[in-house]
Design a protein around this motif. Structure first.
Motif, short mmCIF file in Angstrom:
data_model
loop_
_atom_site.label_atom_id
_atom_site.label_comp_id
_atom_site.label_asym_id
_atom_site.label_seq_id
_atom_site.Cartn_x
_atom_site.Cartn_y
_atom_site.Cartn_z
N LEU A 49 0.81 -1.22 0.00
CA LEU A 49 0.00 0.00 0.00
C LEU A 49 0.85 1.28 0.00
O LEU A 49 0.56 2.22 -0.73
CB LEU A 49 -0.94 0.01 1.21
N ASN A 50 1.87 1.33 0.86
CA ASN A 50 2.86 2.42 0.82
C ASN A 50 2.25 3.80 0.59
O ASN A 50 2.57 4.48 -0.39
CB ASN A 50 3.88 2.13 -0.29
N TYR A 51 1.36 4.22 1.49
CA TYR A 51 0.68 5.50 1.32
C TYR A 51 1.65 6.66 1.49
O TYR A 51 2.36 6.76 2.49
CB TYR A 51 -0.45 5.62 2.35
N ARG A 52 1.70 7.55 0.48
CA ARG A 52 2.55 8.73 0.51
C ARG A 52 1.69 9.95 0.17
O ARG A 52 1.38 10.19 -1.00
CB ARG A 52 3.71 8.61 -0.50
N PRO A 53 1.28 10.75 1.17
CA PRO A 53 0.41 11.90 0.91
C PRO A 53 0.98 12.86 -0.12
O PRO A 53 0.24 13.45 -0.92
CB PRO A 53 0.29 12.58 2.28
N GLY A 60 -5.54 14.15 -6.54
CA GLY A 60 -6.83 13.97 -5.88
C GLY A 60 -6.78 13.71 -4.40
O GLY A 60 -7.83 13.57 -3.76
N GLY A 61 -5.59 13.62 -3.83
CA GLY A 61 -5.45 13.50 -2.38
C GLY A 61 -5.95 12.19 -1.79
O GLY A 61 -6.01 11.16 -2.47
N LEU A 62 -6.35 12.25 -0.53
CA LEU A 62 -6.75 11.05 0.21
C LEU A 62 -7.95 10.34 -0.42
O LEU A 62 -7.98 9.12 -0.52
CB LEU A 62 -7.08 11.43 1.66
N ALA A 63 -8.92 11.12 -0.88
CA ALA A 63 -10.11 10.52 -1.49
C ALA A 63 -9.74 9.69 -2.72
O ALA A 63 -10.25 8.58 -2.92
CB ALA A 63 -11.12 11.61 -1.88
N ASP A 85 -1.02 2.77 6.37
CA ASP A 85 -1.39 2.41 5.01
C ASP A 85 -2.84 1.91 4.94
O ASP A 85 -3.60 2.29 4.06
CB ASP A 85 -0.46 1.33 4.46
N PHE A 86 -3.19 1.01 5.86
CA PHE A 86 -4.54 0.44 5.85
C PHE A 86 -5.59 1.49 6.17
O PHE A 86 -6.67 1.49 5.58
CB PHE A 86 -4.63 -0.72 6.86
N THR A 87 -5.29 2.40 7.11
CA THR A 87 -6.28 3.42 7.47
C THR A 87 -6.42 4.46 6.36
O THR A 87 -7.54 4.81 5.96
CB THR A 87 -5.91 4.12 8.79
N ALA A 88 -5.31 4.93 5.82
CA ALA A 88 -5.36 5.99 4.81
C ALA A 88 -5.79 5.45 3.44
O ALA A 88 -6.66 6.02 2.79
CB ALA A 88 -4.00 6.68 4.70
N SER A 89 -5.19 4.35 3.01
CA SER A 89 -5.42 3.86 1.65
C SER A 89 -6.72 3.09 1.49
O SER A 89 -7.35 3.14 0.44
CB SER A 89 -4.26 2.95 1.22
N LEU A 90 -7.13 2.37 2.53
CA LEU A 90 -8.32 1.53 2.42
C LEU A 90 -9.46 1.97 3.32
O LEU A 90 -10.56 1.43 3.26
CB LEU A 90 -7.97 0.06 2.73
N GLY A 91 -9.19 2.93 4.23
CA GLY A 91 -10.26 3.47 5.05
C GLY A 91 -10.59 2.67 6.29
O GLY A 91 -11.66 2.84 6.88
N PHE A 92 -9.69 1.78 6.71
CA PHE A 92 -9.93 0.99 7.93
C PHE A 92 -9.33 1.71 9.13
O PHE A 92 -8.27 2.33 9.04
CB PHE A 92 -9.30 -0.40 7.80
#
Length: 228
Positions: A49-53, A60-63, A85-92
């Motif tokens: 997932l490797n979320y990088r803001p 389009g940002g987080l959405a 990664d799980f909270t930001a990328s998948l919303g958990f």
């Protein structure tokens, strides 16, 4: 040519991740196209997932990150990512985690993984590294992996001296892939991943310098130092 790669050549495993997907609007589309094609041919798909803001903000940002990653997740067999990664990328959500994600209860993370695999029943594996940052140069390091309803925890590497932490996650992912492809064993997969990631953190750059022999020595308790 996905048909050639997955259909004719029969590639066994396809790996990509959130950094590539976030590079542009077209790389996001290409990632979706790739995982769909791999999935169609029965190729194992792993995704970090490797979320990088900073990457997502221009497209389009987080959405947008959640929209793209949740679409990709439908075709993923092995999902890799930490709690952020799980909270930001998948919303958990992970219970008991502050907004800076400085501390995490292992049980809360396990609960989140169980929630994730219920929603994405295609996940065969979910895995993450567990890093306790004491200072920039000293981290506690280990990993956890969910497979077939069970959690597998790696050997712990407390007080790991960090030379360059970049690439630790990639080395963990490739170790997990090796463990499954070579042995088809979840416990070995998380052990290879954690040991490989630990070794990568003790060498410069984001490309692993560790040999299989060094990784296996580390797995056996030999310490996360390169044998010279």
């Amino acid at each position: 040519d996905w048909e050639h790669i997955f259909g004719k050549l029969g590639v066994r495993w396809f790996h990509t991740g959130g950094i590539f997907a976030a590079l542009s609007a077209t790389t996001a589309e290409l990632t979706v196209e790739a995982v769909k094609a791999a999935n169609k041919h029965g190729t194992i798909v792993s995704y970090d997932l490797n979320y990088r803001p900073s990457l997502w903000k221009t497209i389009g940002g987080l959405a947008k990150a959640q929209e793209v990653n949740r679409e990709i997740a439908k075709y993923v067999d092995v999902m890799i990512g930490n709690e952020e990664d799980f909270t930001a990328s998948l919303g958990f959500e992970v219970k008991g985690v502050d907004h800076n994600i400085s501390n995490i209860e292992l049980d809360a993370f396990k609960a989140m993984i169980e929630t994730a695999v219920k929603e994405f029943s295609n996940f065969k594996v979910a895995a993450t590294t567990l890093r306790g940052v004491k200072t920039a140069t000293v981290n506690d390091w280990s990993a956890i992996l969910w497979h077939d309803g069970q959690f597998h925890e790696s050997r712990k590497y407390p007080g790991l001296e960090i030379l360059d932490r970049v690439g630790g996650g990639d080395s963990f992912a490739s170790g997990v892939q090796f463990g499954f492809m070579e042995f088809n064993d979840a416990q070995k997969a998380v052990e290879y991943g954690a040991a490989h990631g630990a070794l990568a953190s003790t060498t410069p750059g984001d490309t692993s310098m560790a040999t299989r022999k060094e990784v296996e020595k580390t797995m056996g308790g030999g310490g996360a130092r390169v044998v010279r």
